[in-house]
Every structure is written in structure tokens, then in C-alpha cells.
Design a protein around this motif. Structure first.
Motif, PDB file in Angstrom:
ATOM      1  N   GLN A  36      -0.871  -5.429   0.909  1.00 45.80           N
ATOM      2  CA  GLN A  36      -1.743  -4.099   1.241  1.00 45.80           C
ATOM      3  C   GLN A  36      -1.668  -3.278  -0.041  1.00 45.80           C
ATOM      4  O   GLN A  36      -1.630  -2.173   0.022  1.00 45.80           O
ATOM      5  CB  GLN A  36      -1.440  -3.423   2.442  1.00 45.80           C
ATOM      6  CG  GLN A  36      -1.802  -4.388   3.689  1.00 45.80           C
ATOM      7  CD  GLN A  36      -1.306  -3.773   4.868  1.00 45.80           C
ATOM      8  OE1 GLN A  36      -0.682  -2.621   5.103  1.00 45.80           O
ATOM      9  NE2 GLN A  36      -1.758  -4.282   5.975  1.00 45.80           N
ATOM     10  N   GLY A  37      -1.660  -3.865  -1.172  1.00 41.21           N
ATOM     11  CA  GLY A  37      -1.886  -3.098  -2.453  1.00 41.21           C
ATOM     12  C   GLY A  37      -0.397  -2.672  -2.941  1.00 41.21           C
ATOM     13  O   GLY A  37      -0.099  -2.384  -4.318  1.00 41.21           O
ATOM     14  N   LEU A  38       0.759  -2.945  -2.144  1.00 33.04           N
ATOM     15  CA  LEU A  38       2.037  -2.472  -2.396  1.00 33.04           C
ATOM     16  C   LEU A  38       2.705  -3.375  -3.046  1.00 33.04           C
ATOM     17  O   LEU A  38       2.988  -4.548  -2.750  1.00 33.04           O
ATOM     18  CB  LEU A  38       2.968  -2.053  -1.257  1.00 33.04           C
ATOM     19  CG  LEU A  38       4.421  -1.419  -1.105  1.00 33.04           C
ATOM     20  CD1 LEU A  38       4.481  -0.038  -2.450  1.00 33.04           C
ATOM     21  CD2 LEU A  38       5.030  -1.349  -0.079  1.00 33.04           C
ATOM     22  N   VAL A  39       3.394  -3.286  -4.299  1.00 35.71           N
ATOM     23  CA  VAL A  39       4.187  -4.390  -5.091  1.00 35.71           C
ATOM     24  C   VAL A  39       5.669  -4.109  -4.498  1.00 35.71           C
ATOM     25  O   VAL A  39       6.286  -3.158  -4.343  1.00 35.71           O
ATOM     26  CB  VAL A  39       4.182  -3.800  -6.421  1.00 35.71           C
ATOM     27  CG1 VAL A  39       5.244  -4.757  -7.077  1.00 35.71           C
ATOM     28  CG2 VAL A  39       3.039  -3.708  -7.073  1.00 35.71           C
ATOM     29  N   ILE A  40       6.032  -5.544  -4.094  1.00 35.80           N
ATOM     30  CA  ILE A  40       7.336  -5.484  -3.169  1.00 35.80           C
ATOM     31  C   ILE A  40       8.008  -6.575  -4.128  1.00 35.80           C
ATOM     32  O   ILE A  40       7.637  -7.747  -4.455  1.00 35.80           O
ATOM     33  CB  ILE A  40       7.133  -6.488  -1.970  1.00 35.80           C
ATOM     34  CG1 ILE A  40       6.287  -5.339  -1.004  1.00 35.80           C
ATOM     35  CG2 ILE A  40       8.455  -6.775  -1.381  1.00 35.80           C
ATOM     36  CD1 ILE A  40       6.064  -6.012   0.370  1.00 35.80           C
ATOM     37  N   GLU A  89      -8.793   2.151  -2.289  1.00 39.48           N
ATOM     38  CA  GLU A  89      -8.739   0.699  -3.201  1.00 39.48           C
ATOM     39  C   GLU A  89      -7.469   0.210  -3.309  1.00 39.48           C
ATOM     40  O   GLU A  89      -7.226  -1.112  -3.504  1.00 39.48           O
ATOM     41  CB  GLU A  89      -9.321   0.939  -4.284  1.00 39.48           C
ATOM     42  CG  GLU A  89      -9.738  -0.110  -5.239  1.00 39.48           C
ATOM     43  CD  GLU A  89     -10.493   0.064  -6.325  1.00 39.48           C
ATOM     44  OE1 GLU A  89     -10.893  -0.720  -7.206  1.00 39.48           O
ATOM     45  OE2 GLU A  89     -10.836   1.300  -6.576  1.00 39.48           O
ATOM     46  N   ASP A  90      -6.106   0.877  -3.574  1.00 39.43           N
ATOM     47  CA  ASP A  90      -5.197   0.284  -4.004  1.00 39.43           C
ATOM     48  C   ASP A  90      -4.258   0.177  -2.526  1.00 39.43           C
ATOM     49  O   ASP A  90      -3.142  -0.097  -2.578  1.00 39.43           O
ATOM     50  CB  ASP A  90      -4.192   1.315  -4.871  1.00 39.43           C
ATOM     51  CG  ASP A  90      -3.811   2.594  -3.990  1.00 39.43           C
ATOM     52  OD1 ASP A  90      -4.502   3.011  -2.864  1.00 39.43           O
ATOM     53  OD2 ASP A  90      -3.104   3.338  -4.666  1.00 39.43           O
ATOM     54  N   ARG A  91      -4.843  -0.016  -1.251  1.00 39.35           N
ATOM     55  CA  ARG A  91      -4.172  -0.290  -0.116  1.00 39.35           C
ATOM     56  C   ARG A  91      -4.875  -1.772   0.311  1.00 39.35           C
ATOM     57  O   ARG A  91      -4.712  -2.165   1.710  1.00 39.35           O
ATOM     58  CB  ARG A  91      -4.464   0.659   1.156  1.00 39.35           C
ATOM     59  CG  ARG A  91      -4.154   2.013   0.677  1.00 39.35           C
ATOM     60  CD  ARG A  91      -2.241   2.009   0.717  1.00 39.35           C
ATOM     61  NE  ARG A  91      -1.924   3.130   0.623  1.00 39.35           N
ATOM     62  CZ  ARG A  91      -1.683   4.195  -0.326  1.00 39.35           C
ATOM     63  NH1 ARG A  91      -2.019   3.763  -1.702  1.00 39.35           N
ATOM     64  NH2 ARG A  91      -1.072   5.204  -0.178  1.00 39.35           N
ATOM     65  N   ARG A  92      -5.471  -2.486  -0.554  1.00 40.77           N
ATOM     66  CA  ARG A  92      -6.362  -3.628  -0.106  1.00 40.77           C
ATOM     67  C   ARG A  92      -5.653  -5.054  -0.364  1.00 40.77           C
ATOM     68  O   ARG A  92      -5.473  -6.035   0.076  1.00 40.77           O
ATOM     69  CB  ARG A  92      -7.752  -3.657  -0.421  1.00 40.77           C
ATOM     70  CG  ARG A  92      -8.376  -2.280   0.164  1.00 40.77           C
ATOM     71  CD  ARG A  92      -9.926  -2.552  -0.635  1.00 40.77           C
ATOM     72  NE  ARG A  92     -10.454  -1.136  -0.401  1.00 40.77           N
ATOM     73  CZ  ARG A  92     -11.482  -0.760  -1.115  1.00 40.77           C
ATOM     74  NH1 ARG A  92     -11.902  -1.277  -2.184  1.00 40.77           N
ATOM     75  NH2 ARG A  92     -11.872   0.356  -0.644  1.00 40.77           N
ATOM     76  N   LEU A  93      -5.172  -5.113  -1.543  1.00 41.14           N
ATOM     77  CA  LEU A  93      -4.789  -6.626  -2.409  1.00 41.14           C
ATOM     78  C   LEU A  93      -3.730  -7.072  -1.731  1.00 41.14           C
ATOM     79  O   LEU A  93      -2.661  -6.446  -1.359  1.00 41.14           O
ATOM     80  CB  LEU A  93      -4.483  -6.079  -3.922  1.00 41.14           C
ATOM     81  CG  LEU A  93      -4.221  -7.178  -4.640  1.00 41.14           C
ATOM     82  CD1 LEU A  93      -5.405  -8.154  -4.839  1.00 41.14           C
ATOM     83  CD2 LEU A  93      -3.570  -6.930  -5.986  1.00 41.14           C
ATOM     84  N   ASN A  94      -3.840  -8.460  -1.634  1.00 40.64           N
ATOM     85  CA  ASN A  94      -2.612  -9.194  -1.046  1.00 40.64           C
ATOM     86  C   ASN A  94      -2.645 -10.283  -1.765  1.00 40.64           C
ATOM     87  O   ASN A  94      -3.517 -11.356  -1.689  1.00 40.64           O
ATOM     88  CB  ASN A  94      -3.149  -9.660   0.660  1.00 40.64           C
ATOM     89  CG  ASN A  94      -2.896  -8.459   1.620  1.00 40.64           C
ATOM     90  OD1 ASN A  94      -1.932  -7.963   1.793  1.00 40.64           O
ATOM     91  ND2 ASN A  94      -3.929  -8.264   2.078  1.00 40.64           N
ATOM     92  N   ILE A  95      -1.253 -10.441  -2.266  1.00 43.91           N
ATOM     93  CA  ILE A  95      -1.038 -11.728  -3.243  1.00 43.91           C
ATOM     94  C   ILE A  95       0.345 -12.185  -2.785  1.00 43.91           C
ATOM     95  O   ILE A  95       1.245 -11.603  -2.592  1.00 43.91           O
ATOM     96  CB  ILE A  95      -0.730 -11.293  -4.653  1.00 43.91           C
ATOM     97  CG1 ILE A  95      -2.177 -10.633  -5.184  1.00 43.91           C
ATOM     98  CG2 ILE A  95      -0.334 -12.542  -5.398  1.00 43.91           C
ATOM     99  CD1 ILE A  95      -3.059 -11.610  -5.527  1.00 43.91           C
ATOM    100  N   ARG A  96       0.430 -13.657  -2.250  1.00 47.90           N
ATOM    101  CA  ARG A  96       1.753 -14.340  -1.927  1.00 47.90           C
ATOM    102  C   ARG A  96       2.003 -15.296  -2.985  1.00 47.90           C
ATOM    103  O   ARG A  96       1.150 -15.681  -3.563  1.00 47.90           O
ATOM    104  CB  ARG A  96       1.533 -14.888  -0.583  1.00 47.90           C
ATOM    105  CG  ARG A  96       1.218 -13.788   0.509  1.00 47.90           C
ATOM    106  CD  ARG A  96       2.346 -13.207   0.902  1.00 47.90           C
ATOM    107  NE  ARG A  96       2.046 -12.376   2.197  1.00 47.90           N
ATOM    108  CZ  ARG A  96       3.063 -11.436   2.715  1.00 47.90           C
ATOM    109  NH1 ARG A  96       4.301 -11.129   1.914  1.00 47.90           N
ATOM    110  NH2 ARG A  96       2.772 -10.888   3.766  1.00 47.90           N
TER     111      ARG A  96
END
Length: 203
Positions: A36-40, A89-96
């Protein structure tokens, strides 16, 4: 890899939009996932976790049939999943970055590779097990990935307890448990493989 959840109050929150990710803003950040846009940020896995991922990928690769369908086995490669519903906009992206996957041989594209994955594998750790059995299971099923394996390590991460095999149900968007493998992983699709747990665990 394992999410770094240490001292969250001291960590600077970093978020990325899809445009920023496409522009390479994640390059140089090291091992991460984006939820959700957050870099972990991810921490190094245990020796057993690393060993199981490496050996399982190699054994699945070796199990491909000569002359059979073209398949690629990868580890820790980025896949973009459906954006979260948010007006920001910066609460959408999901990358695994799944531990292991088998996909077809269509040209790799981070934005569409999820549509070509035939089987995905995650190896648990103490800090990832909830994400693996809940969040990722929903995310991978929603993407229509036919099979999902969860390799469960014991609490001390010294051995494999079991491997849960999930398959999509009639809806094509939800997983049901197909088999729980104990001591030997027996696969029939997308490759045929018989893999004893000790072959993955041994030092």
C-alpha cells in the motif's frame, strides 16, 4: 526475506507511488517490499530459510520436463499486484518479492508477471508467518495464481515442520488447502517432483 519490524518509531516512513517505482526510485533501497505504498525493509533470513529457498528453486528447475511447456524458476524477483483502493497516490502500490515462483516464459514485466505465475512459494519465519498465511494468501489468490506453497519452519528455524499446498477453488479467486506435506513434498503440477524435506534442510 524478512520484514524489519525493529524500533518502528525510529524508522523513517518511506512511501512510493507507481510512477516513482517505475522511475527507479526503489533502486538502491536494498531488500524491500512495498505494501500500500509503504516501503518495508527486509532483514537477512536465517541460514535454513536461505538454504530451503535456494535448494527448492534448484530442484523445481531440475524437475522441468525436457520438451514440456517452457517454464522459468525465479527467486526474490519483483511482482506488482493490484493497487490498493485509496484516493491517495502513495497509498496504492503493492510490490512483492516471492521466495520462489514458477512462471511461463512470456517476457518478464514487473507490472504483469503475476498473470504468468503458475506456482508461488513462501518460506515462513517468526516475523513473516502472519503475512504469509493471511495477506499474501489473499493477494496471490486474488491474482489468480493457481498454486501456493507455504513452507512452515519450526520456531527455532532449524527444520521444516510441513509444507501447505493451496489451490484455487471454483471461483478462481480463493485458496483452499489441497494437501499438507510432511517430510516429503509431492508435486504434480506445474512440475512433477518428489522432494524430501531433508534434501532441503541438510547443512
Amino acid at each position: 526475506m524478512i520484514p524489519d519490524m525493529s524500533a518502528p518509531e525510529k524508522r523513517c516512513e518511506l512511501r512510493l507511488t507507481s510512477e516513482e517505482f517505475a522511475d527507479g526510485k526503489a533502486d538502491g533501497l536494498g531488500d524491500i517490499e512495498i505494501v500500500q505504498g509503504l516501503v518495508i525493509r527486509m532483514i537477512a533470513p536465517s541460514p535454513l530459510h536461505s538454504r530451503v529457498v535456494r535448494r527448492l528453486a534448484g530442484m523445481l528447475e531440475d524437475a522441468r520436463r525436457p520438451g514440456g511447456p517452457c517454464m522459468v524458476v525465479d527467486s526474490d524477483v519483483a511482482a506488482r499486484f493490484v493497487d490498493s483502493e485509496s484516493p491517495v497516490e502513495d497509498r496504492r502500490l503493492n510490490i512483492r518479492y516471492p521466495d520462489v515462483w514458477i512462471r511461463d516464459c512470456e517476457p518478464y514485466d514487473v507490472n504483469s508477471v503475476r498473470e504468468h505465475i503458475l506456482l508461488v512459494v513462501e518460506v515462513t519465519s517468526g516475523s513473516t508467518i502472519d503475512v504469509d498465511i493471511n495477506d499474501k494468501r489473499i493477494q496471490y489468490a486474488t491474482a489468480g495464481i493457481p498454486r501456493y506453497l507455504i513452507v512452515r519452519l519450526d520456531q527455532k528455524e532449524e527444520r521444516i515442520e510441513e509444507i501447505e499446498e493451496y489451490r484455487l477453488d471454483w471461483s478462481g479467486r480463493r485458496y483452499l488447502v489441497h494437501t499438507v506435506h510432511r517430510r516429503v513434498l509431492l508435486l504434480d503440477e506445474p512440475v512433477e517432483a518428489t522432494i524430501p524435506f531433508d534434501a532441503l534442510e541438510r547443512v
